[in-house]
Write an enzyme that holds these catalytic residues in place. Structure first.
Site, mmCIF file in Angstrom:
data_model
loop_
_atom_site.group_PDB
_atom_site.id
_atom_site.type_symbol
_atom_site.label_atom_id
_atom_site.label_comp_id
_atom_site.label_asym_id
_atom_site.label_seq_id
_atom_site.Cartn_x
_atom_site.Cartn_y
_atom_site.Cartn_z
ATOM 1 N N GLU A 95 0.823 -1.217 0.000
ATOM 2 C CA GLU A 95 0.000 0.000 0.000
ATOM 3 C C GLU A 95 0.855 1.265 0.000
ATOM 4 O O GLU A 95 0.519 2.246 -0.660
ATOM 5 C CB GLU A 95 -0.889 -0.033 1.250
ATOM 6 C CG GLU A 95 -2.000 0.961 1.235
ATOM 7 C CD GLU A 95 -2.896 0.765 2.452
ATOM 8 O OE1 GLU A 95 -3.135 1.751 3.147
ATOM 9 O OE2 GLU A 95 -3.330 -0.371 2.715
ATOM 10 N N ASP A 96 1.979 1.230 0.739
ATOM 11 C CA ASP A 96 2.724 2.468 0.988
ATOM 12 C C ASP A 96 4.049 2.595 0.254
ATOM 13 O O ASP A 96 4.692 3.643 0.319
ATOM 14 C CB ASP A 96 3.009 2.605 2.497
ATOM 15 C CG ASP A 96 1.736 2.757 3.311
ATOM 16 O OD1 ASP A 96 0.699 3.086 2.711
ATOM 17 O OD2 ASP A 96 1.770 2.529 4.530
#
Length: 755
Positions: A95-96
């Site tokens: 996600e990051d």
């Protein structure tokens, strides 16, 4: 000393701290490790540390502290093994960071990649009016049937985020805490994670109602010594008997959680001082598996030899475990008067084995540990899992993510009722279930054809509420078919889903007819197409749940098609007003609004917040009627689909739901201090009736405080009065002064703010 040197020392300290935390994780995981597990955990740690090396949390700490902490919770507090540790360490990288799911699958295999996929939020844009939170929650739930570790790791992630929430901005705290109370605490409850559920609830309350939280925590702290002294006095005779009979046990008294005390204060409409069962005494037995049940009942007998039990408060989850695997024997007994007390008080006593205690604290993970030994807990837990799977499988039938989340949520906190088929098979349903719920649980067709039931040989209607131990026989007819009224007769997700499916099939023709009617009339009115935006406007205007509900109501004739002329006139007036605003609708989410308001406010402090009172001529907003905010209240703005921005109190009854389901549409809002405004507020007043009371109350309000009374309604019953006063105030200080003055009036016992 040069700045570079300071940074270098700090970085060295951080590296040492990261290694210290990683080694602690390995020590905790050691009993679970086999073959290449330690190598895989090291690989995951190195990949995560490298991927997050430039990232810091809001507190300023290195980001890697977070995944290590989540993995530590998975091991220590949930009891998960090496695969979950690897997934927890990597849960944010897709996600990051630049790392992709395929990279993780190459190194760690398909199972770890599948878990991380379930933990990764859905990116991209969402259809106007949908809920990103609900869609993410649905994605996570979809993995439930494949691998329950996804949700357990998510709960560990949420617990660590809540423990470190103090470093976040206040509006983010409120949003995350609301979502925690709305979705994650009930989920922890259903998965049997009692300790995590309790901590999530307490932390949720700490940020949504900080004053209430501090007050209850202070009072619990103040009476801690007397409480401990009372518990010692209470358990003394029980311990004496247990020692004499050579039981192996541990016994302790523990206070109820702050959140459960808060709920009791709210539901009983009482004060902290009037709640007597502030704590529970737990007896945990070191009993062999085959002796657990017998020893629990023997200890129950010892407790009730000393203290009189309340027969209505006996809960036997030893014979019939809850569907989350929880096993325990609960009784509430009356203590003997202690110290200066004139009467005894009710005390809850929980009796369970060490194995049951582990399942109660660590929930589903411990349940799996003992899986082979107990078909009872397997059957009940699998029954709930199958209900969730069924609800998820029905998402392709047009059910929105919001509807799905609501249905799953409704099944999370409910108590249960245990009933039997004519052949003696045990069926576990949620408390409040009816004969019709039972029929749908047997089979969809049995439910759809149900005309009544027999309970214990006696004929009962579809709406009959089931009691523990009922034996039910369902009566059917080929001519019977479900109707909308049936939705009021059922409480289980399965029954509601099946009834809605039958009704949808039946109502398709009305939906199509309604849409045709609307489209035809709009063309006559000069609106060539029924667009999504117009559908949403109509849905909001007629307060329909969704587009199908809107079309159905027109198709059935519940709303006449000529009513559209009123909608058009109101729409045109709204558009004229909107054209005068600086910030134009439609604004679809909080981020877009924040950008626009920052442009408007320039470099001003709190430029990202809507100023209530000052921004009225620039922004289309109104005060929400559900909670009637007044100046001085903590508030937030909510971007609605068609009605501009609504300002709600953070204590609004709808706040938790709005922030949980549509957090992306929540914006910062605050009162403009220099603007003098008047607000309508409702006060609830109660006390002991006397002659002249109403005169004294109105005199304080009108004559002494010069407040305009908009409405007054006071009723008297058996010498007690209750009333509601609607009046105009300037702000919360003005309101507090008014409440203080009213509380001084003779006979008035309580004054509180209503919605």
């Amino acid at each position: 000393m040069p700045v570079e040197a300071v940074v270098a020392i700090d970085l060295e300290k951080e590296r040492a701290e990261i290694l210290k935390r990683y080694r602690k994780l390995l020590r905790s995981a050691k009993p679970f490790l086999q073959n290449d597990d330690a190598k895989n955990i090291k690989r995951a740690f190195m990949m995560s540390a490298e991927a997050h090396k430039e990232m810091r949390r809001k507190s300023g700490e290195p980001y890697i502290y977070h995944p290590i902490a989540v993995a530590q919770i998975c091991v220590d507090e949930i009891g998960l093994g090496p695969t979950a540790i690897v997934a927890a360490l990597l849960h944010d990288v897709v996600e990051d960071t630049e790392i992709e799911l395929s990279d993780i699958e190459k190194v760690f295999g398909k199972k770890v990649a599948q878990i991380i996929d379930g933990l990764t939020k859905i990116s991209g844009t969402f259809e106007y009016g949908t809920s990103q939170q609900a869609e993410n929650f649905r994605k996570m739930l979809l993995t439930l049937s494949e691998d329950i570790r996804v949700i357990l790791i998510k709960l560990a992630d949420r617990l660590h985020n809540m423990r470190t929430l103090s470093s976040m901005a206040k509006d983010k705290q409120l949003k995350i805490a609301s979502e925690t109370l709305y979705l994650y605490a009930p989920l922890a409850h259903r998965l049997g994670l009692h300790a995590i559920k309790t901590e999530l609830e307490d932390l949720g309350l700490k940020y949504t109602e900080p004053e209430v939280y501090k007050e209850i925590a202070r009072k619990l702290s103040d009476n801690k010594r007397s409480r401990e002294s009372f518990v010692e006095h209470f358990i003394k005779p029980i311990k004496k008997d247990l020692d004499e009979k050579k039981y192996k046990y541990s016994i302790k008294g523990r206070p109820k959680s702050i959140y459960s005390i808060y709920n009791k204060i709210k539901s009983s409409n009482t004060s902290f001082e009037n709640i007597f069962d502030l704590f529970a005494v737990r007896i945990v037995l070191n009993a062999p598996r085959e002796r657990e049940k017998a020893e629990c009942w023997e200890v129950y007998s010892i407790v009730t030899d000393h203290y009189k039990p309340n027969p209505d408060r006996l809960k036997d989850w030893v014979s019939t475990p809850k569907s989350n695997g929880y096993e325990s024997l609960h009784t509430t007994v009356m203590s003997k008067p202690y110290a200066s007390e004139k009467t005894g008080r009710w005390v809850e006593v929980q009796i369970r084995s060490h194995r049951m205690d582990e399942i109660a604290e660590k929930g589903v993970a411990a349940h799996w540990k003992y899986k082979g030994n107990d078909t009872r807990t397997n059957d009940t837990f699998e029954s709930w899992l199958s209900q969730v799977r069924e609800a998820l499988e029905n998402t392709d039938k047009g059910k929105s993510a919001v509807e799905l989340v609501d249905e799953i949520k409704n099944s999370l906190y409910n108590e249960e009722v245990f009933v039997f088929t004519p052949k003696g098979k045990l069926i576990v349903l949620q408390a409040g279930a009816t004969a019709l719920d039972f029929a749908f649980d047997i089979h969809s067709e049995v439910g759809a054809r149900c005309i009544g039931a027999k309970v214990g040989g006696k004929l009962v209607p579809l709406s009959h509420k089931l009691q523990n131990g009922d034996q039910i026989e369902i009566l059917t007819s080929a001519k019977q078919k479900p109707s909308e009224d049936w939705l009021r007769l059922v409480v289980t997700t399965k029954a509601k889903t099946r009834i809605k499916d039958f009704i949808k099939e039946e109502n398709k023709s009305h939906v199509v007819h309604g849409r045709d009617l609307i489209e035809h009339r709009l063309k006559i009115m000069g609106i060539p197409h029924l667009t999504l935006e117009i559908t949403n406007q109509l849905r909001a205007y007629y307060n329909a749940k969704d587009a199908n509900d809107l079309f159905y109501r027109f198709g059935k004739g519940y709303i006449q098609v000529d009513q559209l002329k009123h909608w058009k006139a109101d729409r045109e007036m709204h558009e004229r007003k909107q054209a005068e605003k600086v910030i134009q609708l439609p604004i679809t989410d909080g981020k877009t609004f924040t950008k626009e308001i920052k442009k408007l406010h320039g470099e001003r402090k709190d430029a990202d917040a809507l100023l209530i009172g000052e921004d009225m001529d620039k922004v289309d907003y109104t005060l929400a009627k559900c909670c009637n905010p007044i100046s001085g209240d903590d508030v937030f703005g909510f971007v609605t689909i068609n009605e501009g921005i609504k300002i709600h109190r953070t204590k609004c009854p709808n706040a938790t739901e709005l922030m949980s389901r549509h957090g992306d549409r929540v914006i910062k809002a605050q009162w403009a201090s220099q603007i003098q405004m008047s607000f309508t507020v409702n006060l609830l007043i109660s006390g002991i009736d006397r002659a002249g009371l109403v005169h004294d109350v109105t005199r304080v309000i009108s004559s002494e405080l010069k407040v305009n009374i908009m409405g007054l309604n006071i009723g008297v019953n058996d010498g007690l009065f209750e009333g509601k006063i609607t009046l105009m105030v300037h702000d919360t200080d003005h309101l507090d002064l008014l409440v203080q003055q009213l509380e001084q009036v003779s006979g008035v016992v309580e004054v509180s703010r209503g919605e």
